[in-house]
Scaffold this motif. Structure first.
Motif, PDB file in Angstrom:
ATOM      1  N   LYS A 366      10.521  31.686  54.786  1.00  0.00           N
ATOM      2  CA  LYS A 366       8.830  31.528  53.625  1.00  0.00           C
ATOM      3  C   LYS A 366       7.481  32.497  54.615  1.00  0.00           C
ATOM      4  CE  LYS A 366       9.746  26.689  51.984  1.00  0.00           C
ATOM      5  NZ  LYS A 366       8.808  25.076  52.533  1.00  0.00           N
ATOM      6  N   LYS A 367       8.075  32.285  55.563  1.00  0.00           N
ATOM      7  CA  LYS A 367       7.076  33.472  56.916  1.00  0.00           C
ATOM      8  C   LYS A 367       7.535  34.682  56.460  1.00  0.00           C
ATOM      9  CE  LYS A 367       6.202  29.427  60.053  1.00  0.00           C
ATOM     10  NZ  LYS A 367       6.274  29.079  61.282  1.00  0.00           N
ATOM     11  N   GLY A 368       8.810  34.728  55.662  1.00  0.00           N
ATOM     12  CA  GLY A 368       8.579  36.876  55.922  1.00  0.00           C
ATOM     13  C   GLY A 368      10.154  36.884  56.514  1.00  0.00           C
ATOM     14  N   ILE A 369       9.987  36.037  57.513  1.00  0.00           N
ATOM     15  CA  ILE A 369      11.233  35.962  58.602  1.00  0.00           C
ATOM     16  C   ILE A 369      12.616  36.276  58.342  1.00  0.00           C
ATOM     17  CG2 ILE A 369      11.566  35.809  60.806  1.00  0.00           C
ATOM     18  CD1 ILE A 369       9.261  36.133  60.843  1.00  0.00           C
ATOM     19  N   VAL A 370      13.930  37.425  58.430  1.00  0.00           N
ATOM     20  CA  VAL A 370      14.430  37.293  58.677  1.00  0.00           C
ATOM     21  C   VAL A 370      15.453  36.649  58.721  1.00  0.00           C
ATOM     22  CG1 VAL A 370      16.665  39.124  58.052  1.00  0.00           C
ATOM     23  CG2 VAL A 370      14.203  40.059  57.459  1.00  0.00           C
ATOM     24  N   ARG A 371      16.644  35.765  58.771  1.00  0.00           N
ATOM     25  CA  ARG A 371      16.687  34.245  59.087  1.00  0.00           C
ATOM     26  C   ARG A 371      18.767  34.829  58.870  1.00  0.00           C
ATOM     27  NH1 ARG A 371      13.719  29.766  59.790  1.00  0.00           N
ATOM     28  NH2 ARG A 371      15.441  28.580  60.425  1.00  0.00           N
ATOM     29  N   LYS A 372      18.523  35.822  57.936  1.00  0.00           N
ATOM     30  CA  LYS A 372      20.133  35.428  57.462  1.00  0.00           C
ATOM     31  C   LYS A 372      20.588  36.891  57.012  1.00  0.00           C
ATOM     32  CE  LYS A 372      23.404  32.138  57.050  1.00  0.00           C
ATOM     33  NZ  LYS A 372      24.164  30.436  56.925  1.00  0.00           N
ATOM     34  N   VAL A 373      21.988  37.591  57.915  1.00  0.00           N
ATOM     35  CA  VAL A 373      22.813  38.607  56.850  1.00  0.00           C
ATOM     36  C   VAL A 373      24.133  38.335  57.209  1.00  0.00           C
ATOM     37  CG1 VAL A 373      22.610  41.594  57.375  1.00  0.00           C
ATOM     38  CG2 VAL A 373      20.482  40.271  57.795  1.00  0.00           C
ATOM     39  N   HIS A 374      24.442  38.111  55.659  1.00  0.00           N
ATOM     40  CA  HIS A 374      25.548  38.079  55.386  1.00  0.00           C
ATOM     41  C   HIS A 374      26.386  39.228  54.447  1.00  0.00           C
ATOM     42  CE1 HIS A 374      28.640  35.412  54.172  1.00  0.00           C
ATOM     43  NE2 HIS A 374      29.292  36.060  53.175  1.00  0.00           N
ATOM     44  N   THR A 375      27.734  39.899  55.545  1.00  0.00           N
ATOM     45  CA  THR A 375      28.399  40.936  54.916  1.00  0.00           C
ATOM     46  C   THR A 375      29.251  40.478  54.129  1.00  0.00           C
ATOM     47  OG1 THR A 375      27.736  42.196  57.802  1.00  0.00           O
ATOM     48  CG2 THR A 375      29.344  42.890  56.295  1.00  0.00           C
ATOM     49  N   GLY A 376      29.663  41.066  53.094  1.00  0.00           N
ATOM     50  CA  GLY A 376      30.754  40.752  52.091  1.00  0.00           C
ATOM     51  C   GLY A 376      30.470  39.267  51.248  1.00  0.00           C
ATOM     52  N   PHE A 377      30.990  39.640  50.639  1.00  0.00           N
ATOM     53  CA  PHE A 377      31.241  38.406  49.381  1.00  0.00           C
ATOM     54  C   PHE A 377      33.197  37.884  49.633  1.00  0.00           C
ATOM     55  CE2 PHE A 377      30.843  35.815  45.711  1.00  0.00           C
ATOM     56  CZ  PHE A 377      30.427  34.709  45.610  1.00  0.00           C
ATOM     57  N   SER A 378      32.745  36.610  49.203  1.00  0.00           N
ATOM     58  CA  SER A 378      34.572  35.577  49.729  1.00  0.00           C
ATOM     59  C   SER A 378      34.336  35.511  47.764  1.00  0.00           C
ATOM     60  CB  SER A 378      34.800  34.899  50.768  1.00  0.00           C
ATOM     61  OG  SER A 378      34.817  36.033  51.332  1.00  0.00           O
ATOM     62  N   GLY A 379      34.562  35.782  47.385  1.00  0.00           N
ATOM     63  CA  GLY A 379      34.814  35.689  45.780  1.00  0.00           C
ATOM     64  C   GLY A 379      35.587  34.512  44.838  1.00  0.00           C
ATOM     65  N   PRO A 380      35.029  34.044  44.183  1.00  0.00           N
ATOM     66  CA  PRO A 380      36.818  32.602  43.516  1.00  0.00           C
ATOM     67  C   PRO A 380      37.670  33.551  43.465  1.00  0.00           C
ATOM     68  CG  PRO A 380      35.400  33.559  41.859  1.00  0.00           C
ATOM     69  CD  PRO A 380      34.760  33.901  43.356  1.00  0.00           C
ATOM     70  N   GLY A 381      38.110  34.022  43.991  1.00  0.00           N
ATOM     71  CA  GLY A 381      39.265  34.182  44.370  1.00  0.00           C
ATOM     72  C   GLY A 381      40.408  34.127  45.563  1.00  0.00           C
ATOM     73  N   THR A 382      39.774  33.721  46.768  1.00  0.00           N
ATOM     74  CA  THR A 382      39.460  33.220  47.793  1.00  0.00           C
ATOM     75  C   THR A 382      40.178  31.815  48.493  1.00  0.00           C
ATOM     76  OG1 THR A 382      37.689  32.895  48.641  1.00  0.00           O
ATOM     77  CG2 THR A 382      38.402  35.383  48.811  1.00  0.00           C
ATOM     78  N   GLY A 383      39.586  31.109  47.177  1.00  0.00           N
ATOM     79  CA  GLY A 383      39.495  30.296  46.818  1.00  0.00           C
ATOM     80  C   GLY A 383      38.931  28.675  47.739  1.00  0.00           C
ATOM     81  N   GLU A 384      39.653  27.709  48.944  1.00  0.00           N
ATOM     82  CA  GLU A 384      38.430  27.263  50.055  1.00  0.00           C
ATOM     83  C   GLU A 384      37.519  28.062  50.304  1.00  0.00           C
ATOM     84  OE1 GLU A 384      41.015  26.712  53.921  1.00  0.00           O
ATOM     85  OE2 GLU A 384      42.048  25.998  52.472  1.00  0.00           O
ATOM     86  N   TYR A 385      38.017  29.443  50.182  1.00  0.00           N
ATOM     87  CA  TYR A 385      36.875  30.037  51.508  1.00  0.00           C
ATOM     88  C   TYR A 385      35.476  30.499  50.620  1.00  0.00           C
ATOM     89  CZ  TYR A 385      40.355  31.177  54.477  1.00  0.00           C
ATOM     90  OH  TYR A 385      41.426  30.912  55.850  1.00  0.00           O
ATOM     91  N   TYR A 386      35.606  30.985  48.958  1.00  0.00           N
ATOM     92  CA  TYR A 386      35.071  30.578  48.409  1.00  0.00           C
ATOM     93  C   TYR A 386      33.807  29.408  48.363  1.00  0.00           C
ATOM     94  CZ  TYR A 386      31.876  31.110  43.508  1.00  0.00           C
ATOM     95  OH  TYR A 386      30.915  30.745  43.188  1.00  0.00           O
ATOM     96  N   ILE A 387      34.971  28.334  48.119  1.00  0.00           N
ATOM     97  CA  ILE A 387      33.769  26.228  47.877  1.00  0.00           C
ATOM     98  C   ILE A 387      33.562  26.605  49.394  1.00  0.00           C
ATOM     99  CG2 ILE A 387      34.190  24.271  48.274  1.00  0.00           C
ATOM    100  CD1 ILE A 387      36.895  25.181  46.370  1.00  0.00           C
ATOM    101  N   GLN A 388      33.908  26.973  50.620  1.00  0.00           N
ATOM    102  CA  GLN A 388      33.032  26.955  51.795  1.00  0.00           C
ATOM    103  C   GLN A 388      32.257  27.438  52.024  1.00  0.00           C
ATOM    104  OE1 GLN A 388      35.672  27.743  55.534  1.00  0.00           O
ATOM    105  NE2 GLN A 388      33.812  28.444  56.363  1.00  0.00           N
ATOM    106  N   PHE A 389      32.152  28.953  51.803  1.00  0.00           N
ATOM    107  CA  PHE A 389      30.687  29.761  51.718  1.00  0.00           C
ATOM    108  C   PHE A 389      29.612  29.558  50.689  1.00  0.00           C
ATOM    109  CE2 PHE A 389      27.994  32.487  48.516  1.00  0.00           C
ATOM    110  CZ  PHE A 389      27.550  33.705  49.656  1.00  0.00           C
ATOM    111  N   VAL A 390      30.426  28.721  49.205  1.00  0.00           N
ATOM    112  CA  VAL A 390      29.002  27.861  48.504  1.00  0.00           C
ATOM    113  C   VAL A 390      28.631  26.708  49.291  1.00  0.00           C
ATOM    114  CG1 VAL A 390      28.477  26.762  46.156  1.00  0.00           C
ATOM    115  CG2 VAL A 390      30.048  28.666  46.208  1.00  0.00           C
ATOM    116  N   GLU A 391      29.381  26.311  50.073  1.00  0.00           N
ATOM    117  CA  GLU A 391      28.484  25.092  50.862  1.00  0.00           C
ATOM    118  C   GLU A 391      27.767  25.293  51.694  1.00  0.00           C
ATOM    119  OE1 GLU A 391      31.970  23.128  51.668  1.00  0.00           O
ATOM    120  OE2 GLU A 391      32.775  22.098  49.679  1.00  0.00           O
ATOM    121  N   GLU A 392      28.384  26.775  52.475  1.00  0.00           N
ATOM    122  CA  GLU A 392      27.446  26.092  53.434  1.00  0.00           C
ATOM    123  C   GLU A 392      26.284  27.060  53.017  1.00  0.00           C
ATOM    124  OE1 GLU A 392      29.177  29.322  56.096  1.00  0.00           O
ATOM    125  OE2 GLU A 392      30.808  27.687  56.554  1.00  0.00           O
ATOM    126  N   PHE A 393      25.772  27.771  52.226  1.00  0.00           N
ATOM    127  CA  PHE A 393      24.926  28.746  51.158  1.00  0.00           C
ATOM    128  C   PHE A 393      24.217  28.187  50.877  1.00  0.00           C
ATOM    129  CE2 PHE A 393      22.067  30.835  48.242  1.00  0.00           C
ATOM    130  CZ  PHE A 393      22.624  32.018  48.399  1.00  0.00           C
TER     131      PHE A 393
END
Length: 403
Positions: A366-393
């Motif tokens: 909210k203050k305009g500060i960069v808090r995270k930069v995530h490289t790439g994307f583990s999509g639905p084809g990765t199964g549990e890795y996608y689920i884990q990403f969504v939960e962490e996000f």
């Protein structure tokens, strides 16, 4: 005159015959590559008088944007990926050309054939007693000339059938589908943009003599060893702000030519997600689908897409962006930021050390500060890795909302 020119000319020659019948069902298609024949499934569906076509890889059915029959030929197009199939229809076979516009706008072509009703993606040679088993997870190295990069191989085996993907630091290799044939692993994927063929020999807990062909003509080698603990570097550490920076600063034009800046009042005091993407990028499409849904559920969170396209000419880029937004129901602005080149993306965002992947996702508080930069994307084809990403996000956004 080479074979591709002959095929193309044969497809566009005027014919006075009525349009042939295209049968619905599952077609086994092939395109030749430098590593051998790449098979995939093409599914034709008929609803009343409307035909639809899908590229089928594992659990994914990816729709073609356009299907029509002209004279004796089928035309299939994936507009976002600048890919097209033109093939002559003859009873239960298709024969023609697959064409794709590359990153530099050059055209790459290959022969295309398909047969209706063939149930096997890969044609195997062994009986069921000779099927080897592979592990579910491998530590993998891909070798591209003098460059070696890490990956994690993820596989599910059911008899001779195998599905899976490879995780890399720049994204996953999407839905791979294949078989165990004797002592060999064979996997493929065709989605209009990706034209992937993977092969390797199985030696105990190792995968050796691996070949990876992409884009029909490009070849890498690879090897893997079974490792249930295999993992990649943290995707949140690969791209970061240079010393002395805490914020992003950019201004690019939207589809109406209006300049949109991260410093605009609309983003002041708001959690903002900046998506670095390209409409030509399947991994970006996976993320766009996720973010479009997230935006609908969380309208208080701002999202800005920065599109790096094959051409920055609005006449070329804007229709691609518009089609992408329509397909995935995107309501947030997607700006024309530059060319589909990581060095150009790095230059346009000079406060970052570098952009190494499309997509790259930047989360701002909210203050305009960069808090995270995530490289790439583990999509639905990765199964549990996608689920884990969504939960962490979701957890991370919840945390920022409470601050």
């Amino acid at each position: 005159m080479n074979i591709l020119r002959i095929l193309i000319l044969s497809l566009i020659v005027f014919s006075c015959k009525s349009d042939p019948k295209l049968n619905a069902g599952l077609w086994r298609a092939e395109v030749p590559t430098v590593a051998g024949t790449l098979p995939f499934f093409l599914e034709i569906e008929k609803e009343e008088n409307t035909l639809k076509a899908f590229a089928v890889n594992g659990d994914e059915k990816l729709a073609f944007d356009t299907l029509f029959i002209s004279n004796d030929s089928l035309h299939l197009r994936m507009e976002l990926f600048d890919a097209e199939i033109i093939a002559k229809i003859s009873d239960s076979t298709l024969h023609g050309v697959f064409s794709k516009k590359m990153a530099d706008l050059s055209i790459r072509q290959s022969e295309f054939t398909a047969v209706l009703g063939e149930p096997n993606r890969f044609k195997t040679t062994q009986n069921s007693a000779g099927i080897k088993e592979i592990a579910t997870q491998y530590a993998v190295n891909f070798i591209d000339g003098d460059v070696t990069y890490q990956a994690v191989g993820l596989f599910k085996q059911n008899g001779e059938k195998v599905t899976g993907t490879f995780l890399t630091t720049t994204g996953d290799y999407r839905y791979l589908d294949g078989v165990i044939d004797g002592d060999s692993l064979k996997l493929s994927c065709f989605d209009g943009n990706h034209v992937f063929l993977f092969t390797a020999k199985i030696e105990g807990d190792k995968l050796v003599n691996g070949k990876f062909c992409s884009s029909i003509t490009y070849l890498e080698t690879w090897e893997g060893i079974a490792d249930s603990n295999a993992k990649l570097p943290d995707a949140n550490t690969l791209t970061y702000l240079k010393p002395g920076y805490t914020k992003l600063d950019f201004s690019f034009a939207d589809e109406n030519g209006k300049q949109i800046s991260i410093n605009d009042e609309a983003y002041n005091g708001k959690i903002t997600i900046v998506q670095v993407l390209g409409s030509w990028c399947p991994n970006c499409m996976d993320e766009t689908k996720f973010l479009a849904d997230f935006s609908t559920k969380h309208p208080e969170i701002k999202i800005i897409g920065l599109a790096f396209e094959k051409s920055t000419d609005p006449a070329f880029a804007l229709p691609k962006i518009a089609k992408m937004k329509k397909r995935f129901g995107v309501t947030y602005p997607v700006l024309i930021a530059g060319k589909n080149d990581k060095s150009d993306a790095s230059e346009k965002l000079p406060m970052l050390n570098k952009i190494i992947s499309f997509p790259t996702t930047i989360v701002i508080d909210k203050k305009g500060i960069v808090r995270k930069v995530h490289t790439g994307f583990s999509g639905p084809g990765t199964g549990e890795y996608y689920i884990q990403f969504v939960e962490e996000f979701n957890r991370f956004i919840d945390k920022l909302e409470k601050e």
